[in-house]
Design a protein around this motif. Sequence first.
Motif, short mmCIF file in Angstrom:
data_model
loop_
_atom_site.label_atom_id
_atom_site.label_comp_id
_atom_site.label_asym_id
_atom_site.label_seq_id
_atom_site.Cartn_x
_atom_site.Cartn_y
_atom_site.Cartn_z
N ASP A 299 0.68 -1.19 -0.09
CA ASP A 299 -0.53 -0.03 0.39
C ASP A 299 1.22 0.63 -0.21
O ASP A 299 1.43 1.15 0.64
CB ASP A 299 -0.51 -0.17 1.47
CG ASP A 299 -2.01 -1.37 1.31
OD1 ASP A 299 -3.06 -1.19 0.63
OD2 ASP A 299 -1.98 -2.10 2.47
N THR A 300 0.60 2.10 -0.73
CA THR A 300 1.72 3.06 -0.90
C THR A 300 0.70 4.67 -1.66
O THR A 300 -0.41 4.56 -1.81
CB THR A 300 2.87 3.14 -2.23
OG1 THR A 300 2.14 3.15 -3.71
CG2 THR A 300 3.79 1.73 -1.69
N LEU A 301 1.46 5.95 -0.73
CA LEU A 301 0.81 6.85 -1.06
C LEU A 301 1.90 8.03 -2.59
O LEU A 301 3.48 7.39 -1.90
CB LEU A 301 0.70 7.56 0.00
CG LEU A 301 0.58 9.42 -0.36
CD1 LEU A 301 -0.43 10.04 -1.00
CD2 LEU A 301 0.75 10.05 0.86
N MET A 302 1.93 7.68 -4.41
CA MET A 302 2.90 8.42 -4.92
C MET A 302 3.12 9.62 -4.86
O MET A 302 1.49 9.85 -5.01
CB MET A 302 2.84 7.53 -5.80
CG MET A 302 3.66 7.93 -6.51
SD MET A 302 4.22 6.85 -8.35
CE MET A 302 2.84 6.45 -9.21
N VAL A 303 3.63 10.98 -5.31
CA VAL A 303 2.72 12.30 -5.56
C VAL A 303 3.82 12.58 -6.11
O VAL A 303 5.57 11.87 -6.06
CB VAL A 303 3.30 13.13 -3.86
CG1 VAL A 303 3.03 14.69 -4.33
CG2 VAL A 303 2.33 12.13 -2.89
N LEU A 304 3.90 13.21 -7.16
CA LEU A 304 4.34 13.70 -7.98
C LEU A 304 4.97 15.57 -8.43
O LEU A 304 3.99 16.19 -7.93
CB LEU A 304 3.98 13.86 -9.89
CG LEU A 304 4.76 13.74 -10.84
CD1 LEU A 304 5.63 13.07 -11.07
CD2 LEU A 304 3.86 13.72 -12.15
N PHE A 305 5.99 15.89 -8.12
CA PHE A 305 6.59 17.09 -8.01
C PHE A 305 6.99 17.47 -9.35
O PHE A 305 7.81 16.54 -9.93
CB PHE A 305 6.71 18.06 -7.20
CG PHE A 305 6.56 17.26 -5.54
CD1 PHE A 305 5.66 18.61 -4.99
CD2 PHE A 305 6.53 16.07 -4.92
CE1 PHE A 305 5.18 18.52 -3.99
CE2 PHE A 305 5.48 16.28 -3.58
CZ PHE A 305 4.97 17.11 -3.79
N GLU A 306 7.58 18.64 -9.45
CA GLU A 306 8.53 19.07 -10.60
C GLU A 306 8.70 20.48 -9.99
O GLU A 306 8.42 21.43 -9.91
CB GLU A 306 7.44 19.83 -12.05
CG GLU A 306 8.45 20.26 -13.05
CD GLU A 306 7.05 21.23 -14.01
OE1 GLU A 306 7.99 22.05 -15.30
OE2 GLU A 306 6.54 20.77 -14.60
N GLU A 307 10.18 19.91 -10.14
CA GLU A 307 11.37 20.87 -9.69
C GLU A 307 11.45 22.22 -10.54
O GLU A 307 11.19 21.86 -12.24
CB GLU A 307 12.62 20.50 -9.50
CG GLU A 307 13.25 21.35 -9.05
CD GLU A 307 15.06 20.66 -8.34
OE1 GLU A 307 15.59 20.43 -9.13
OE2 GLU A 307 14.79 20.13 -7.42
N SER A 308 10.44 23.43 -10.47
CA SER A 308 10.66 24.36 -11.29
C SER A 308 12.13 25.51 -10.80
O SER A 308 12.35 25.61 -10.07
CB SER A 308 8.93 25.31 -10.76
OG SER A 308 8.91 25.54 -9.79
N THR A 309 11.68 27.05 -11.60
CA THR A 309 12.53 27.87 -11.21
C THR A 309 12.35 28.54 -9.63
O THR A 309 13.03 29.72 -9.48
CB THR A 309 12.72 28.71 -12.11
OG1 THR A 309 10.90 29.83 -12.42
CG2 THR A 309 13.31 28.08 -13.23
N SER A 322 -4.41 2.73 -1.12
CA SER A 322 -4.52 1.93 0.56
C SER A 322 -5.84 1.44 0.27
O SER A 322 -6.30 2.05 0.18
CB SER A 322 -3.68 2.77 1.38
OG SER A 322 -5.17 4.10 1.91
N GLY A 323 -5.65 0.17 1.21
CA GLY A 323 -6.78 -1.06 1.57
C GLY A 323 -7.44 -1.03 0.23
O GLY A 323 -8.57 -1.42 0.17
#
Length: 360
Positions: A299-309, A322-323
């Motif tokens: 069970d996971t929490l996945m979050v995506l970010f973009e590195e910006s200026t 999860s679940g």
Amino acid sequence: MKMSIQEEVEEHPKHSFCSLPMIAPRVFDEFVNKERANVIISVGSKWANGTILKYYFFQNDEPSWKGSPQQEQVVRSAFDVWKNVGIGLVFKEVNSPEEADIRIGFMRGDGSWSYVGRDIFNQPVNERTMNFGWDISRNAKEIDTAIHEIGHTLGFHHEHQNPNAGIVWNEEAVYGALGQPPNSWSRNTTFYNIIRKISTTEVAGSTWDPNSVMHYPFERGLIKEPALYRNGLTPAGGLSDKDKEYVKFFYPPLNQDSYTKISLLESKPITVGSGEQQDFIFRPKYSKKYKIQTFGNMDTLMVLFEESTKDDPEYLSGDDDSGTENNTFIKLRLLKNRKYIIRVRVLYRGGDGSGGIVIS
């Protein structure tokens, strides 16, 4: 001369306490066993490390949610107390509730409270996720009230409800004391916030910390056992050593040298344990839609970010499996040569615990 704990309790026998909103327990499908459910409930309240938590102070006079500049400054200082431990979360004040994750009011008579962890996402954008029901600028010690409520928002529960504490309450005395001003609580509220033991999987550590900022002070006669606290219990104030240890376990300082680089059509194992987080870096060679997904018995929490200026990475998307019988999955158009950070917090490992992540 500094007062002893007993003298301090005697001089200030009545305290205004935090009253958590009552949330119905999460119900899982039949295939989710008790161990898995308990761990998900515990770890699932925590944020992905590296999240930028944006907070807003309500400015409207109706329904009396606006606080004084002095009270707002106490809360800002409390955010700094947590941040100065050296954690990976970022706190940022914003100017509108629509931008904010944490929305703070100062409604008198409504108690001081906060939703716990990611439960704040379930609240409407025009509603508070945190409130201070008395003047927290009235004395210097009130910063602990703000530190305490922010602790709830970070996913931490009341420490005096830790089942490892071994506290035996004088229950009728507790109900009687909390039923009187300044709290004037119902029996249900008192039970939920004091008498009720939380699950062992919901506590931050394996031992009880009576000096935690997440612990209430208690006057004489409310605790039967341990005998040491029959005459009262007053935490030392501020973050305890264990508070700092626990928050750094879930939100350690960010170090991009430890991030795993991942390429298109390459699978990478996820090796961290339950409650821990693994971070990945992806630089697309083409601008197109990509599928990012985990696999395995986790069970996971996945979050995506973009590195910006800008100073802070920009949140793009997230998923929580999860679940369920699914795995986390994000499908999104990503741009050539941009730097993307994928943060995966493992909520629970089942079976052989193997699993990983792949981008296609």
